[in-house]
Design a protein around this motif. Sequence first.
Motif, short mmCIF file in Angstrom:
data_model
loop_
_atom_site.label_atom_id
_atom_site.label_comp_id
_atom_site.label_asym_id
_atom_site.label_seq_id
_atom_site.Cartn_x
_atom_site.Cartn_y
_atom_site.Cartn_z
N LYS A 201 0.83 -1.21 0.00
CA LYS A 201 0.00 0.00 0.00
C LYS A 201 0.87 1.25 0.00
O LYS A 201 0.61 2.22 -0.73
CB LYS A 201 -0.90 0.02 1.23
N ASN A 215 -9.13 9.55 9.15
CA ASN A 215 -9.97 8.36 9.29
C ASN A 215 -11.23 8.72 10.04
O ASN A 215 -11.20 9.39 11.07
CB ASN A 215 -9.26 7.23 10.03
N HIS A 221 -13.77 -2.21 11.40
CA HIS A 221 -13.65 -2.33 9.94
C HIS A 221 -12.18 -2.39 9.58
O HIS A 221 -11.38 -1.56 10.00
CB HIS A 221 -14.33 -1.14 9.27
N GLY A 223 -10.68 -1.61 6.97
CA GLY A 223 -10.18 -0.44 6.27
C GLY A 223 -9.66 0.62 7.22
O GLY A 223 -8.65 1.28 6.94
N GLU A 227 -5.99 0.49 6.19
CA GLU A 227 -5.93 1.45 5.09
C GLU A 227 -5.54 2.84 5.56
O GLU A 227 -5.02 3.64 4.80
CB GLU A 227 -7.28 1.49 4.37
N THR A 228 -5.83 3.12 6.84
CA THR A 228 -5.49 4.46 7.35
C THR A 228 -4.54 4.37 8.55
O THR A 228 -3.40 4.80 8.46
CB THR A 228 -6.77 5.23 7.73
N PHE A 267 -10.07 8.16 3.02
CA PHE A 267 -10.92 7.12 2.46
C PHE A 267 -12.36 7.62 2.47
O PHE A 267 -12.81 8.23 3.44
CB PHE A 267 -10.82 5.84 3.29
N GLY A 301 -15.36 -0.45 -1.29
CA GLY A 301 -16.40 -1.04 -0.50
C GLY A 301 -17.68 -1.28 -1.25
O GLY A 301 -18.53 -2.05 -0.82
N THR A 333 -11.73 -7.90 3.72
CA THR A 333 -11.07 -8.23 4.99
C THR A 333 -10.00 -9.28 4.74
O THR A 333 -8.90 -9.21 5.29
CB THR A 333 -12.10 -8.75 6.01
N ALA A 337 -7.78 -5.42 3.38
CA ALA A 337 -8.41 -4.22 2.82
C ALA A 337 -7.86 -3.96 1.41
O ALA A 337 -7.57 -4.91 0.67
CB ALA A 337 -8.23 -3.02 3.74
N GLY A 338 -7.70 -2.68 1.02
CA GLY A 338 -7.38 -2.34 -0.36
C GLY A 338 -6.13 -3.01 -0.87
O GLY A 338 -5.06 -2.89 -0.27
#
Length: 927
Positions: A201, A215, A221, A223, A227-228, A267, A301, A333, A337-338
């Motif tokens: 990432k 965030n 979650h 993400g 992700e953050t 996000f 998502g 998940t 995530a991404g």
Amino acid sequence: MTIRPVSAGIQHAGNLLETAARQAGEHGVRFLSADPAPGERGREQTYPELLGQALRLLGALREAGVVPGRAVALLLEDAEALLPALWACLLGGHPVCPLAAVTGDPERWAAQLTHVAGLLDGPLLITDERTRGTLPDVPGLAVTAIEDLGRVADPIDPAAVRPHPSTRADTALLMLTSGSTGASKAVELTHGNLLASLAAKAEARSLTAADTTLNWISYDHVGALLETHMLSVRAGARQLQVPPAALLTDPLRFLELIDAHRVTSTFAPNFLLGLINKALDQPDRARDLDLSCLRHIITGGEANPVATGVTFLDRLAPYGLRRDVLWPAFGMTETCAGSIYHREFPRADLGAEFAAVGRPVTGMEVRIAAGDGDAAAEPGALGEVQVRGPMVTRGYRNNPEATAAALTDDGWFRTGDLGRLDEGRLSLVGRSKDCVIVNGVNYFSHDLETVLDEVEGVARSFVAAFPTRPRGSDTEQLVVAFAPAPGTASDDNALYRTLVAVRNSVVLHWGFRPALLLPLPEEAFPKTSLGKIQRSLMRRRLEEGAYDDHRKSTEELITRQLGGHVAPEGPTERLLAELYAELFETDPESISATAGFFDLGGTSLDTLRLKNLVEQRLPGTELPLISLFTAPTVRDLAARIEGTRDAGQSGYDPVVPLQTSGTGTPLFCIHPGGGEVLVFVNLAKYFVHERPFYALRARGFDGTAEPFGSWEEMTRCYTEAIRRRQPHGPYAVAGYSFGAAAAFEVAKQLEAEGERVDFVGSFDLSPHIVGMDRFDHAETAANLAMFLGLISRQQLDGLPERLRPLPKEEQHALILDISDARRVTELDVDLEKLTSWMDLAHSLTELARVHRPSGRVGSVTVLYATPLHGSKDEWLHKHLRKWDDFTRGENTYAEVPGEHHTMLDPQHIGAFQAVLRAELNRALSEG
């Protein structure tokens, strides 16, 4: 400032925080409130401070005997409490599982915790003191409060706490999939998965310590975690953390925070982009924004309509937003995530309805499986998306069957999504699994169908929950089709009650309303030979127009039940109709001036959004949330805003019309001991086109009138107010708790005036208001807090003793401090409002303390639940049956589910109304 790349020598995720603390010591996480004021800087915790707190907590866990390898579940809504606990687990070798509470349904919550306890092999659950008091007793689940751990941790020297030497193969995170009734799976993500994912990432997004991230997603979650937050820790970047409600109630705050804090990466699911697009229609709201700092918004998502993204970019270009800032993405998940980013939007998607999701990060492989098999399809062919790589899960905790079903023999993970690859770029075109994605969250159809199968008026095994996406919509919408039970379809009132019950059940279970409720005959449900409803076929038929006649007839039924369509008049009514339509995603022309906000499907979150919208569109207007309950129609709310029905101008009237349609004998329900009538709002919905439903609210809420000075003054006022609404009998009066005693007195007065009273209802109160001698201000305040849902039944125990030594205002401040933050927001209370409410409740308690019942009425119908103290049998025979001493005829005692303080809560209201309506019909027909 730079942070060295994560080297092969780093073995576990906890090392990331150690590196950030060492190399980016002045950076960290800044926490903002749920309603951040312009320029609010919040509370900052640097990475060294976060590391120190995490190590102290780890030391406290070790002192408590929690050994490495034991799973820890985190039930902590406050990010400021959760993040140190998260890192304590990652540093200590404890697989960590973030949880979200199941609110409003204790039985489902107990089932979920029982499932988690077994799934995670008896984990330690860390929560806060307030939440610990609300938890059901679950075997195999040890619980501790973060405050208790903090007290143990305070004197611990973090330098003396050595992290556990976890390996990359050890489990780091256990993330629960959707499925809230025991169907959830725990995705195992190892330290190696996390390190590989974060490295990929960071490379794809070029994230460094010079970045600032934002965030607003809750930490159950994946993400939010990866992700953050964890990605920012890896880069040493500054982080901004804000509660979800801050943006969902005011979407433009997202842009304001980006500008104020110079956010570079964040996000936003597509539904938030859509809300922002709509909010930008407000004049001058974005005029001072500078968004040139933003490098990318990851949006995933759910599917991303190209039109929504392009509109977002076009509308914000004048404020410096880059054209390439939106990155549609794909992740699960199970993939940390991404893992697939589309960096060519929008130029590569012009002319398409939905954006592609892009190309995989380094280390991730993607293939499209041909047909129903696992062989790779030809380039450009449609098939199931399968992935593999070091960031992909190895399976599900304690669920070998699910693991085997998810992984192919050659090690690819089956995503369940349908897509195709065009020159290496992935596009999604549907799903092979039965789920609905609303606002970026997956919901499994069978989970909801199981609940709806038990709703009164629904034919068993004929319920289907499936998605639809009207062209131009920002997110999928939920459709619930059901076959009405025999006799229901031909009775408009019964069918409408079933529609209300189904909608309420969806809101209670999943937290949002369905976009379409579709009653269909049983033959309209296509089933396989094994009896499984073919949801995808029903979706196709819906979108092809096969159900248009049923849809139209349902809309006509609802319009009739809501009193027909009345066009809004005047600028305020027309504006409110537009706001209602915006919230319910419908045409403003369809909003009747006389349709109630909650009858249209409004939820508690909608009330907050409507309050914000009204105050933004009508500057200078302050709209108390109670107005939405007491004046829920466009017409009534407009009148309240314009002041023509302000209580200070028209005088106090205790009667609140909650439902005015129907030709049956009106029902008047008197407030419980808190004086407010919110508890009756959901109950009133079930009487549409049957009988009017009026609630009586205590005097003293608006600040223009003093509370009642005596029991006689109160009941005389209520009797006169009832007679103004209904000059002559027969009458039906009832009351909840305290209100039952008042209803009895009102009934006596009506009879003394020569009127007939055919129904007197007591909702769980004996003729003597027992225990009033111990109700001082502290006892009253604590009990009111429980009845309002601010605190739990467990928190009530011992609370009055904690309050009594404190001055009154400090008592209320303590209650507010331990209250459920969501409920505080829903009720729109602060210390001043809570103090006023507590004082009013105490004045009513003083009236109850000296009240002694006397005289008789014809009969009383008692609906009773589990009492606050003692057994239900003792409550019935020792206390409730004393009503027999105060009536001339035979009384009725009917049991209802729930406890004294929850019997009218959403999870029990369906059963309660059925019993009440049956008793009303019986008593009034006898009359």
